[in-house]
Scaffold this motif. Structure first.
Motif, PDB file in Angstrom:
ATOM      1  N   UNK A 131       0.824  -1.215   0.000  1.00 17.57           N
ATOM      2  CA  UNK A 131       0.000   0.000   0.000  1.00 17.57           C
ATOM      3  C   UNK A 131       0.852   1.256   0.000  1.00 17.57           C
ATOM      4  N   UNK A 132       2.069   1.188   0.548  1.00 19.71           N
ATOM      5  CA  UNK A 132       2.947   2.357   0.543  1.00 19.71           C
ATOM      6  C   UNK A 132       3.273   2.783  -0.879  1.00 19.71           C
ATOM      7  N   UNK A 192       5.002   7.808  -7.458  1.00 16.14           N
ATOM      8  CA  UNK A 192       5.104   7.659  -6.004  1.00 16.14           C
ATOM      9  C   UNK A 192       5.762   8.891  -5.387  1.00 16.14           C
ATOM     10  N   UNK A 193       6.809   9.374  -5.990  1.00 16.46           N
ATOM     11  CA  UNK A 193       7.503  10.562  -5.464  1.00 16.46           C
ATOM     12  C   UNK A 193       6.619  11.798  -5.517  1.00 16.46           C
ATOM     13  N   UNK A 194       5.750  11.910  -6.534  1.00 19.85           N
ATOM     14  CA  UNK A 194       4.912  13.098  -6.678  1.00 19.85           C
ATOM     15  C   UNK A 194       3.694  13.069  -5.760  1.00 19.85           C
ATOM     16  N   UNK A 195       3.098  11.883  -5.547  1.00 21.24           N
ATOM     17  CA  UNK A 195       1.833  11.825  -4.807  1.00 21.24           C
ATOM     18  C   UNK A 195       1.980  11.366  -3.371  1.00 21.24           C
ATOM     19  N   UNK A 196       3.141  10.908  -2.954  1.00 23.57           N
ATOM     20  CA  UNK A 196       3.322  10.457  -1.577  1.00 23.57           C
ATOM     21  C   UNK A 196       3.288  11.652  -0.619  1.00 23.57           C
ATOM     22  N   UNK A 204       8.701   6.239   0.900  1.00 23.80           N
ATOM     23  CA  UNK A 204       7.836   5.635  -0.115  1.00 23.80           C
ATOM     24  C   UNK A 204       8.581   5.487  -1.438  1.00 23.80           C
ATOM     25  N   UNK A 205       9.350   6.495  -1.814  1.00 26.10           N
ATOM     26  CA  UNK A 205      10.106   6.409  -3.068  1.00 26.10           C
ATOM     27  C   UNK A 205      11.185   5.339  -2.984  1.00 26.10           C
ATOM     28  N   UNK A 206      11.847   5.255  -1.832  1.00 25.26           N
ATOM     29  CA  UNK A 206      12.871   4.230  -1.673  1.00 25.26           C
ATOM     30  C   UNK A 206      12.289   2.825  -1.749  1.00 25.26           C
ATOM     31  N   UNK A 210      13.176  -0.111  -4.457  1.00 24.39           N
ATOM     32  CA  UNK A 210      13.588  -1.457  -4.064  1.00 24.39           C
ATOM     33  C   UNK A 210      12.653  -2.517  -4.649  1.00 24.39           C
ATOM     34  N   UNK A 211      11.351  -2.239  -4.640  1.00 19.91           N
ATOM     35  CA  UNK A 211      10.403  -3.206  -5.194  1.00 19.91           C
ATOM     36  C   UNK A 211      10.613  -3.383  -6.691  1.00 19.91           C
TER      37      UNK A 211
END
Length: 264
Positions: A131-132, A192-196, A204-206, A210-211
């Protein structure tokens, strides 16, 4: 005056032949007896055929020997009928698997097509590591697809489908699928970087990086950045020259005034 009766006396236990009127006997032809044909019992014939088939050189004995020797002989040397049987069994198994896979794929596509309009993008309240990464992507799609002619749910489904295509196609070493997977990962990390949230944007970006990197171990299987070096060894040149035999030694020159000795 007494009547003379020519009929034989009635003896107890003896069959009386019918007599014709006026005292004349009727000669009936003998009735044919039942026609009995001696036949060999079917069970005995089947047992005889079974014993002959399993005897040395019989049909079933030879087929069993072909099966028994097939693992030792290998594919190229085994009997042709064993190859045909194995091939037909493999084809049937593939058809069954394809039929099952087709049904599963059709159900999945039908579920996606019917469930897309009901997916609420941007309102998911699930928790966990997935979810992150998934919630910021949902929020980004919901915020930037309001003016598009398709719904945010459809965009989210297309995004998932493209990622699955890149992952599976890259595993089978497809260049186009690997390029798609690379673009999919870059776009996902950017969303992810823009909306987190600002406080957890870095984490969250990290996690997204990794995923995507871990999944790239399957999508980019066998890909290496080391340049391929091809060493070409020139083959030695061989010239076909005709072999010239060595010249015979020349005889020494003898002066004209010298004559060899002759015996008389």
């Amino acid at each position: 005056m007494t009547d003379h009766d020519d009929r034989p006396p009635n003896i107890p236990g003896q069959r009386q032949e019918p007599s014709a009127p006026n005292g004349q006997d009727l000669n009936f032809p003998p009735l044919p007896g039942p026609f009995i044909e001696e036949k060999e019992p079917r069970l005995a014939a089947l047992r005889e055929w079974w014993d002959h088939a399993w005897s040395d050189g019989g049909f079933l004995h030879d087929r069993w020997e072909d099966l028994r020797q097939a693992p030792e002989l290998g594919w190229h040397s085994m009997a042709n009928w064993v190859k045909v049987a194995i091939g037909l069994a493999g084809i049937c198994a593939v058809i069954i698997l394809l039929d099952t896979a087709t049904d599963v794929l059709a159900d999945s596509i039908r579920t996606l097509l019917t469930a897309v309009p009901h997916v609420q993008v941007g309102t998911d309240t699930s928790t966990g590591v997935f979810a992150v990464v998934d919630q910021p992507i949902r929020s980004y799609i919901a915020a930037h697809s309001a003016t598009l002619p398709i719904s945010a749910s459809t965009v989210y489904t297309v995004w998932q489908t493209v990622g699955l295509f890149g992952l599976v196609g890259g595993f089978f070493r497809s260049s186009g699928a690997r390029i798609t997977w690379t673009a999919f990962g870059a776009c996902s990390i950017a969303m992810v970087y823009s909306a987190a949230p600002a406080d957890g944007r870095t984490i969250a970006t990290g996690l997204a990086v990794l995923a995507w990197t871990a999944a790239s171990a399957f999508a980019l299987r066998g890909l290496t950045l080391r340049p391929s070096v091809f060493i070409h060894n020139a083959a030695p040149s061989i010239e076909n020259r005709p072999e010239i035999p060595p010249a015979a030694p020349l005889a020494p020159e003898v002066p004209e005034n010298v004559h060899p000795l002759q015996k008389r």
